[in-house]
Design a protein around this motif. Sequence first.
Motif, short mmCIF file in Angstrom:
data_model
loop_
_atom_site.label_atom_id
_atom_site.label_comp_id
_atom_site.label_asym_id
_atom_site.label_seq_id
_atom_site.Cartn_x
_atom_site.Cartn_y
_atom_site.Cartn_z
N VAL A 1 15.13 0.88 -9.96
CA VAL A 1 14.54 0.26 -9.59
C VAL A 1 14.33 -0.11 -11.18
N THR A 2 14.64 -1.45 -10.86
CA THR A 2 13.80 -1.84 -12.84
C THR A 2 13.06 -3.21 -12.83
N ARG A 3 11.38 -2.81 -13.89
CA ARG A 3 10.38 -3.63 -14.00
C ARG A 3 10.09 -5.02 -13.58
N SER A 4 11.27 -5.41 -13.59
CA SER A 4 11.69 -7.02 -14.13
C SER A 4 11.72 -6.88 -12.38
N ALA A 5 12.05 -6.82 -11.37
CA ALA A 5 12.58 -6.02 -9.89
C ALA A 5 11.30 -6.50 -8.91
N VAL A 6 10.45 -4.82 -9.61
CA VAL A 6 8.67 -4.81 -9.15
C VAL A 6 8.35 -6.41 -9.41
N GLU A 7 8.61 -6.82 -10.72
CA GLU A 7 6.96 -7.94 -10.85
C GLU A 7 7.46 -9.28 -9.61
N GLY A 8 9.20 -9.63 -9.88
CA GLY A 8 9.45 -10.29 -8.78
C GLY A 8 9.09 -10.05 -7.21
N LEU A 9 8.82 -8.86 -6.81
CA LEU A 9 8.90 -8.31 -5.39
C LEU A 9 7.34 -8.51 -5.93
N PRO B 1 2.13 -1.87 -9.66
CA PRO B 1 2.16 -0.62 -10.06
C PRO B 1 0.88 -0.03 -10.58
N GLY B 2 0.07 1.57 -10.87
CA GLY B 2 -0.66 1.48 -11.43
C GLY B 2 0.43 1.63 -13.06
N GLU B 3 -0.47 1.95 -14.04
CA GLU B 3 0.17 2.69 -15.02
C GLU B 3 0.75 3.84 -15.13
N PHE B 4 0.89 4.20 -14.25
CA PHE B 4 1.14 6.26 -14.29
C PHE B 4 2.53 6.51 -13.10
N THR B 5 2.34 4.92 -12.60
CA THR B 5 3.34 4.78 -10.88
C THR B 5 4.85 5.14 -11.42
N GLN B 6 5.39 5.79 -11.12
CA GLN B 6 6.79 6.05 -11.44
C GLN B 6 8.16 5.58 -9.64
N ASP B 7 7.26 5.62 -8.73
CA ASP B 7 8.37 5.28 -7.93
C ASP B 7 7.51 4.13 -7.07
N TRP B 8 7.49 3.35 -7.63
CA TRP B 8 6.73 2.21 -6.87
C TRP B 8 7.49 1.69 -5.31
N GLU B 9 8.40 1.06 -5.17
CA GLU B 9 8.97 0.89 -4.38
C GLU B 9 9.07 2.33 -3.18
N TYR B 10 9.43 3.39 -3.35
CA TYR B 10 8.55 4.51 -1.89
C TYR B 10 7.26 4.25 -1.83
N GLU B 11 6.06 4.04 -3.24
CA GLU B 11 4.66 3.73 -2.65
C GLU B 11 4.27 2.76 -2.20
N VAL B 12 4.95 1.32 -1.50
CA VAL B 12 4.45 0.58 -1.15
C VAL B 12 5.04 0.14 -0.34
N ALA B 13 6.25 1.63 0.97
CA ALA B 13 6.73 1.38 1.87
C ALA B 13 5.82 1.32 2.92
N ASP B 14 6.24 0.94 3.85
CA ASP B 14 4.65 0.79 5.41
C ASP B 14 5.84 0.90 6.41
N SER B 15 5.75 1.99 7.23
CA SER B 15 6.94 1.32 8.94
C SER B 15 6.02 0.05 9.13
N THR B 16 4.96 -0.45 9.38
CA THR B 16 4.35 -0.82 10.38
C THR B 16 4.80 -2.92 9.78
N ARG B 17 5.19 -2.72 8.52
CA ARG B 17 5.47 -3.85 8.07
C ARG B 17 7.13 -3.62 7.87
N ILE B 18 8.11 -3.08 8.92
CA ILE B 18 8.98 -3.43 7.75
C ILE B 18 10.11 -4.76 8.57
#
Length: 134
Positions: A9-17, A26-43
């Motif tokens: 996952v690229t920085r530009s993809a994160v910024e776009g989403l 993402p926070g300053e030290f976030t490494q796995d943003w795509e897993y942190e923002v996952a939410d089973s209620t929002r599928i």
Amino acid sequence: MNNSHPRYVTRSAVEGLVEKMKLPAPGEFTQDWEYEVADSTRIGEFLHAYENMDLNLEEKFALMIIIVESYNDAILGNKVEENMAELIKYHLIRDINIHINTIYYWAKLDEDDIENVFAITPFMRELAAIDKKM
């Protein structure tokens, strides 16, 4: 991006989403943003965005990881909605050139012990088997 099989996952993809979907930045030290923002209620919301938003290849790749992680969480919590699996499967197969690395990551084909895999692994193994037939 010329590579049709993204691996990360690229920085530009994160910024776009973050911008397009109003997801938490993402926070300053976030490494796995795509897993942190996952939410089973929002599928459903995530799938709607995947289907209807103008997303580039990198954004589709990142959003599908969010969807897959969210679905994995839903399986673990026994909160799977009936049609979600078919919609996820449809998009993974339709855009397999984008998501093949995601499929194989979650399929964990090198692991024989079912206790050492993700809840979604059997589902992803089915997709990996379909890929091998293509």
